[in-house]
Structures are given as C-alpha cells and as structure tokens.
Write a protein that holds these residues in place. Structure first.
Motif, mmCIF file in Angstrom:
data_model
loop_
_atom_site.group_PDB
_atom_site.id
_atom_site.type_symbol
_atom_site.label_atom_id
_atom_site.label_comp_id
_atom_site.label_asym_id
_atom_site.label_seq_id
_atom_site.Cartn_x
_atom_site.Cartn_y
_atom_site.Cartn_z
ATOM 1 N N SER A 40 16.042 22.227 58.930
ATOM 2 C CA SER A 40 15.603 20.943 58.373
ATOM 3 C C SER A 40 14.155 21.000 57.931
ATOM 4 O O SER A 40 13.793 20.506 56.849
ATOM 5 N N ARG A 43 13.877 23.163 54.707
ATOM 6 C CA ARG A 43 14.393 22.454 53.519
ATOM 7 C C ARG A 43 13.461 21.319 53.096
ATOM 8 O O ARG A 43 13.299 21.056 51.901
ATOM 9 N N GLN A 44 12.848 20.656 54.080
ATOM 10 C CA GLN A 44 11.892 19.600 53.761
ATOM 11 C C GLN A 44 10.688 20.176 53.028
ATOM 12 O O GLN A 44 10.212 19.605 52.029
ATOM 13 N N ALA A 46 10.656 22.888 51.256
ATOM 14 C CA ALA A 46 11.108 23.290 49.929
ATOM 15 C C ALA A 46 11.173 22.093 48.988
ATOM 16 O O ALA A 46 10.771 22.182 47.815
ATOM 17 N N GLU A 47 11.634 20.965 49.491
ATOM 18 C CA GLU A 47 11.725 19.768 48.660
ATOM 19 C C GLU A 47 10.346 19.276 48.244
ATOM 20 O O GLU A 47 10.125 18.888 47.082
ATOM 21 N N GLU A 48 9.404 19.326 49.179
ATOM 22 C CA GLU A 48 8.045 18.887 48.867
ATOM 23 C C GLU A 48 7.388 19.763 47.813
ATOM 24 O O GLU A 48 6.595 19.285 46.988
ATOM 25 N N GLY A 50 9.094 21.533 45.590
ATOM 26 C CA GLY A 50 9.940 21.682 44.414
ATOM 27 C C GLY A 50 10.539 23.067 44.312
ATOM 28 O O GLY A 50 10.858 23.538 43.214
ATOM 29 N N TYR A 51 10.705 23.724 45.472
ATOM 30 C CA TYR A 51 11.251 25.084 45.477
ATOM 31 C C TYR A 51 12.760 25.050 45.331
ATOM 32 O O TYR A 51 13.450 24.245 45.949
ATOM 33 N N ARG A 52 13.287 25.942 44.497
ATOM 34 C CA ARG A 52 14.729 26.087 44.359
ATOM 35 C C ARG A 52 15.089 27.546 44.629
ATOM 36 O O ARG A 52 14.559 28.450 43.971
#
Length: 340
Positions: A40, A43-44, A46-48, A50-52
């Motif tokens: 978690s 992933r958080q 990564a979202e902050e 903008g990682y894909r």
C-alpha cells in the motif's frame, strides 16, 4: 514551446516509500511475500509521483540471468564451466527463454544489473562470490535463485551440484585398488571454502580410512584448481623423502599441471607415478597420456539448474531442493599398478 514531462523512476518510488528498490519492484511484480501494508505504501508513493510500471514483468519477458563473480576458479571461460553454460543455454532454448550473462566484481555490494533493472525473474548463481547477505538482497528483490556447485543452507534457494564426495571416493579407491598403498595415494585439492573440493577431499579420506590407510599430512596438498598450482604441488610432492606413486588431482586442470611437473622431472606416467583427475573436461582424453578421471555431466548441471529455476519462479514458496548428479570413473592410460 512544448514542455516534456520526465517519467518518474522506480528508484524514486522506493525512496519515497522508504523501501529498497527490490521491494518496490516486487510490489509491481505481484510477489506474494510483500506485506499488504508495504504494498500500500509503495503504490501510494507511485501514485503521488505519477509512476507507471512497465507493461511487462520480468517473468513475462522470458528472461533469466546467469551471474558469476570474478574468479579464476569459476569463470565460464574455464574448461569446466563452458559446457555448464552451454547446457543452460540449450535448456533455455527448449523452454523458449532468453538468458543474459553477467560477470560481477568481488568488491562492492551492488546487485547484478539485471536485478537492479528488473529484467529477470530468476538467477543462476555460478560460484561462491555471492555472500549470504548478497543473495538475501537478491531474493528480497523478488528474484528467485538456483546455486550451482555450492550451497547456502538457510535461504529459500535450490542447489544443483555433483556427488563430489562419491567422486573423490571412486578416484581414491581406483588408485588403492591398483596397489598404491605403500605409500598411500596423495591428493592435490583446493581451499576448504570451495564446496566441491571439500567434498572430494572427504571422499579421499573415506576411501583411505576404509582400507586402513593413513596418508602423511604432507600428502594432502592445497592447490586452487589451476594448472599452475597443480604443477607446484606435484613438484612439492616429488621433493618429499618418500614421494607418492599415485596422485589424485581434485580437478583436471590441476592434473594437467601435475603431468607437466612429472615430465619435467623425467618421470613416466603411469610407470613411475599414476595420476587421476576430476571433471573429464574435453582436453582430458587428449592429454599425454590420456587422463583417467571422474566424469561429471556438466551440460546436465546447467540444464537442471534452469529447470529448477523455472519451477521456483512459478512457485517461490517451494521447499529448497539439493540436487546431486551422479559421477563415474573413466579409465584411460594415466593410471596403472605401481612399478616394483
């Protein structure tokens, strides 16, 4: 003016989440050993940022790694390891896999580049250059491992090696059976930290003990699996007050060096001294004289390691397996009864 947006990296995600890059990679690879809370957090992050993640995971690319720490003993340029690598490549071809090879410097603590870059799902590890901690970090990166010719007992990896204690026993029993008992056979071995050498020495000692023989400690010579030390240690044996009439060299390369030393002294093989090697490399049959040796299936070693690795990638929770391949005696013209 058009402005481009820089793509965030996995390293940046790992730093923001406070985890290793290997752990971050494992989260996106779907590894089940990563805790839900860690997943978690990653992933958080990564979202902050903008990682894909890349569209394909290492397991889906059909790529495995073959790594070797820099070492004269275990380089794939070595006569022994070239067919091991070939066997691994053939197994990969049958399974529609690609294999990348990487040589790693013994200094430093960097992971193999193929691991750092998330290119592979599994590694074949060739030698003892990898410490336990280093291997643990590779596993922590979500990369499965199979070790060739050595073992690390308390890690979830597989081991594939030859039955070297039996091989050492067969070699020594062959010399004893020819009548080399007074004095007993000598051995040119390698460092105790080299698992194959230690096991071959154990087989040598077992055969001697079984026949009631107690070789002089000076008959156990520490080489390093090279022709150079085979030559040096054979010379040292010949300088003893009672030189041996038979010598077990714990690999064929050291046996080649021993043969050179005997020729230099004007001694005949096997009329004056019998010599037996180990591995049955391609040149053994073409030595002068052709070398009696213990044959190991080197191509099968590489192939078996690949088969185990594929299974471990698919089922990383599998219990560790220690697979030993059989060896056999190949008699040629470098051994004979002692000349009385």
């Amino acid at each position: 003016m058009r402005r481009t947006t820089r793509r965030s990296t996995l390293k940046e995600v790992a730093e923001r989440a406070g985890v290793s890059i290997g752990t971050a990679s494992a989260v996106f690879a779907g590894k089940t050993w990563v805790s839900p809370s860690t997943g978690s957090v990653v992933r958080q992050a990564a979202e902050e940022l903008g990682y894909r993640p890349r569209a394909r995971r290492p397991a889906e690319t059909g790529m495995i790694g073959f790594v070797s720490w820099v070492s004269e003993l275990f380089s794939p340029g070595n006569l022994y390891y070239a067919p091991v690598v070939y066997g691994a490549q053939q197994a990969c071809a049958e399974l529609d896999l690609s294999m990348t090879y990487e040589v790693i410097q013994p200094q430093g603590d960097r992971l193999p580049l193929c691991v750092e870059r998330g290119q592979v799902a599994g590694l074949l590890v060739l030698n003892v250059g990898a410490s336990r901690d280093h291997l643990a970090r590779i596993l922590d990166a979500g990369v499965s491992c199979v070790l060739l010719e050595h073992a690390v007992i308390d890690l979830p990896v597989d081991y594939v090696r030859h039955d070297d204690e039996t091989g050492g026993y067969l070699a020594t029993r062959h010399l004893i059976g020819l009548g080399h008992t007074s004095p007993p056979p000598a051995i040119i071995t390698a460092g105790a930290h080299i698992v194959p050498a230690a096991r071959r020495l154990a087989g040598y000692r077992r055969a001697c003990a079984e026949h009631g023989l107690a070789p002089d400690p000076a008959y156990v010579r520490p080489g390093d699996f090279t022709a150079r030390t085979g030559y040096e240690q054979m010379t040292a044996l010949l300088d003893l007050p009672t030189p041996p009439t038979a010598v077990f060299c714990a690999n064929d390369l050291s046996a080649f060096g021993a043969l050179d030393a005997l020729r230099e002294r004007g001694l005949r093989v096997p009329a004056d001294v019998s010599v037996i090697g180990y591995d049955d490399v391609a040149m053994a049959a073409h030595a002068s004289p052709p070398l009696t040796t213990i044959a190991s299936d080197k191509e099968l070693l590489g192939a078996q390691a690949v088969w185990h690795l594929v299974q471990r990638i698919r089922r990383p929770e599998t219990t560790s397996r220690d697979t030993m391949l059989a060896v056999r005696l190949v008699e040629r013209r470098s051994t004979a009864p002692p000349h009385r």
